[in-house]
Write an enzyme that holds these catalytic residues in place. Structure first.
Site, short mmCIF file in Angstrom:
data_model
loop_
_atom_site.label_atom_id
_atom_site.label_comp_id
_atom_site.label_asym_id
_atom_site.label_seq_id
_atom_site.Cartn_x
_atom_site.Cartn_y
_atom_site.Cartn_z
N ALA A 56 29.70 36.63 30.44
CA ALA A 56 30.72 36.53 31.49
C ALA A 56 30.41 35.30 32.33
O ALA A 56 29.28 35.13 32.80
CB ALA A 56 30.72 37.79 32.36
N VAL A 82 25.04 36.09 31.95
CA VAL A 82 25.80 35.23 32.85
C VAL A 82 25.94 33.82 32.27
O VAL A 82 24.92 33.16 31.99
CB VAL A 82 25.12 35.15 34.24
CG1 VAL A 82 25.89 34.20 35.15
CG2 VAL A 82 25.03 36.54 34.86
N LYS A 83 27.18 33.39 32.08
CA LYS A 83 27.43 32.05 31.55
C LYS A 83 27.50 31.04 32.70
O LYS A 83 28.21 31.25 33.68
CB LYS A 83 28.75 32.01 30.77
CG LYS A 83 28.68 32.61 29.40
CD LYS A 83 30.02 32.54 28.68
CE LYS A 83 30.32 31.16 28.16
NZ LYS A 83 31.57 31.14 27.36
N VAL A 84 26.75 29.96 32.55
CA VAL A 84 26.79 28.88 33.54
C VAL A 84 27.00 27.56 32.82
O VAL A 84 26.56 27.39 31.68
CB VAL A 84 25.48 28.83 34.37
CG1 VAL A 84 25.28 30.13 35.14
CG2 VAL A 84 24.27 28.56 33.48
#
Length: 214
Positions: A56, A82-84
């Protein structure tokens, strides 16, 4: 190699999951926007269907914003990664989130140097985009080979997720190179199943069986 769907469509996810071969899901703001649903509610539903990592993405580009969004997303379910984005502030966020026990997927990777830095920062997953490199007349699979070689040279734990997969050949090449994950649209996923000789063979078997029953 793990097979992920690159989608936020719950019907596609349920269909792939029913076959017992879906290992995870990657989402992004564009995919979520297409569904027209509450982001967090959709993520929770996806997590209830898939027994694997669910990526996400944060939409902030500043460190404080990425950390705030990342922590909030990670609280939704233990499956959330967590996508960054692979920018300077993104690498800082990866370091901070890892220290807090939050896994990250560093996205929009287009060079081996970027992948090296992401691994050193502590990324759980790196997402190089092969299709977009192909679009500008560069062989995207060369990047995958370079990243895998670098990670093996130095025993980095970061998983290589081949993103922006456009066709089944990308999947075959990823698996042959030893990529950890391939994420793809549902249309490509279904192409992996199909083969014209399978269809022809089945048609002949059924036709012959019909003769036996007459």
């Amino acid at each position: 190699m793990k097979i992920f769907l690159d989608t936020a469509n719950i019907n596609e996810i349920r269909e792939a999951s029913s076959m017992g071969i879906l290992d995870g899901v990657t989402t992004n703001p564009s995919l979520v926007a297409k569904e027209g649903r509450d982001f967090k509610g959709l993520l929770k539903e996806i997590c209830s269907v898939v027994n694997g990592d669910i990526s996400a993405e944060v939409v902030a580009t500043d460190l404080d914003g990425m950390l705030r969004e990342g922590r909030d997303l990670a609280k939704l379910d233990d499956k959330i990664v967590v996508k960054v984005p692979l920018i300077k502030e993104g690498l800082k966020a990866v370091k901070c989130l890892k220290a807090e026990g939050i896994r990250t997927n560093v996205t929009l990777c287009f060079s081996p140097n970027q992948a090296l830095l992401a691994a050193k920062a502590g990324a759980y997953i790196i997402s190089p985009f092969v299709g977009r490199l192909d679009d500008i007349s560069t062989d995207g699979m060369d990047l995958i080979e370079q990243i895998i070689t670098i990670y093996r040279n130095y025993d980095y734990d970061t998983q290589v997720l081949v993103a922006s997969i456009r066709h089944p050949i990308h999947v075959v090449e990823s698996a042959m190179m030893g990529a950890d994950i391939g994420t793809m649209p549902f249309s490509v996923f279904t192409q992996l199943i199909k083969h014209p000789l399978t269809d022809i063979g089945l048609e002949r078997f059924l036709a012959d069986w019909k003769k036996v029953q007459q």
